[in-house]
Enzyme design. Sequence first.
Site, PDB file in Angstrom:
ATOM      1  N   ASP A 282       0.845  -1.183   0.000  1.00  0.00           N
ATOM      2  CA  ASP A 282       0.000   0.000   0.000  1.00  0.00           C
ATOM      3  C   ASP A 282       0.885   1.238   0.000  1.00  0.00           C
ATOM      4  OD1 ASP A 282      -2.782   0.725   0.162  1.00  0.00           O
ATOM      5  OD2 ASP A 282      -2.420   1.501   2.178  1.00  0.00           O
TER       6      ASP A 282
ATOM      7  N   TYR B 212       2.413   4.874   1.086  1.00  0.00           N
ATOM      8  CA  TYR B 212       2.444   5.614   2.345  1.00  0.00           C
ATOM      9  C   TYR B 212       1.224   6.526   2.420  1.00  0.00           C
ATOM     10  CZ  TYR B 212       7.415   4.238   2.449  1.00  0.00           C
ATOM     11  OH  TYR B 212       8.589   3.544   2.462  1.00  0.00           O
TER      12      TYR B 212
ATOM     13  N   PHE C  85       7.736   2.143  -1.671  1.00  0.00           N
ATOM     14  CA  PHE C  85       8.712   2.335  -0.589  1.00  0.00           C
ATOM     15  C   PHE C  85       9.462   3.660  -0.657  1.00  0.00           C
ATOM     16  CE2 PHE C  85       8.404  -2.315  -1.164  1.00  0.00           C
ATOM     17  CZ  PHE C  85       7.900  -2.643   0.079  1.00  0.00           C
TER      18      PHE C  85
ATOM     19  N   HIS D 146       7.655  -8.569   4.900  1.00  0.00           N
ATOM     20  CA  HIS D 146       7.631  -7.136   4.578  1.00  0.00           C
ATOM     21  C   HIS D 146       8.620  -6.398   5.487  1.00  0.00           C
ATOM     22  CE1 HIS D 146       5.933  -3.047   4.156  1.00  0.00           C
ATOM     23  NE2 HIS D 146       5.487  -3.487   3.000  1.00  0.00           N
TER      24      HIS D 146
END
Length: 239
Positions: free
Chosen positions: A67, A69, A80, A189
């Site tokens: 998802d 940020y 990321f 993750h």
Amino acid sequence: MDLAKLLPPRWQSVLQDALRTDSFRQLETFLEREYGSQEVFPPPDDLFSAFRLTPPERLKVVILGQDPYHEKGQAHGLAFSVRPGVRLPPSLRNIFRELHDDLGVPVPESGSLERWASQGVFLLNTVLTVRAHAANSHKRRGWETFTDAVIRAVSGFERPLVFVLWGDPAQKKASLIDRTRHTVLASAHPSPLSAYRGFFGSRPFSAVNARLRELGEEEIRWGVEERQSGMTEAPLFPF
């Protein structure tokens, strides 16, 4: 909202079948309503940054996240990554920690991963938008169907690629990848909730470069700040 026109033309060509589906039109309708009534990240102009910075003919590595940020100023269309000057989110700090432990790369101050993208690292999330301050708020709204189509299309490329799947949502895409042609690296993750359950110590960066060497391709320069002398653009490949 004409979502398809935000994609670069080369990707429009690769994904033309997915862009004609009812699911994609429903996603467009949903996003038009969301952007019109809510604070949504990333901004529309950044929505497909990963596609813009990593055209299909340069793609060598796929890093798949979850998802975007969800705090203001963070998401800019690359999984990321954050823009220079933005405080590093915890997941990205953990990525840089593993990068240092794996290859000795100094932990950078900048969180922009655009340099990775320009070398052929496709930084894709399974969901590409999110409401402000509401993680997973655009989950199951149509993005998963679209990113499934992206993974299938990329898996259909003739040249071997390396897929790096971080977290359960990313790993669920593994069934879409042709493992007879491509390499799949999977781990937990990098978020603080799961990094100690298999992300730390996974050494993904050296593993990617080892596979690229086996394929006779140039390694990824994983440092994100200083441009090394002699650096060249990622080579062009046929699909």
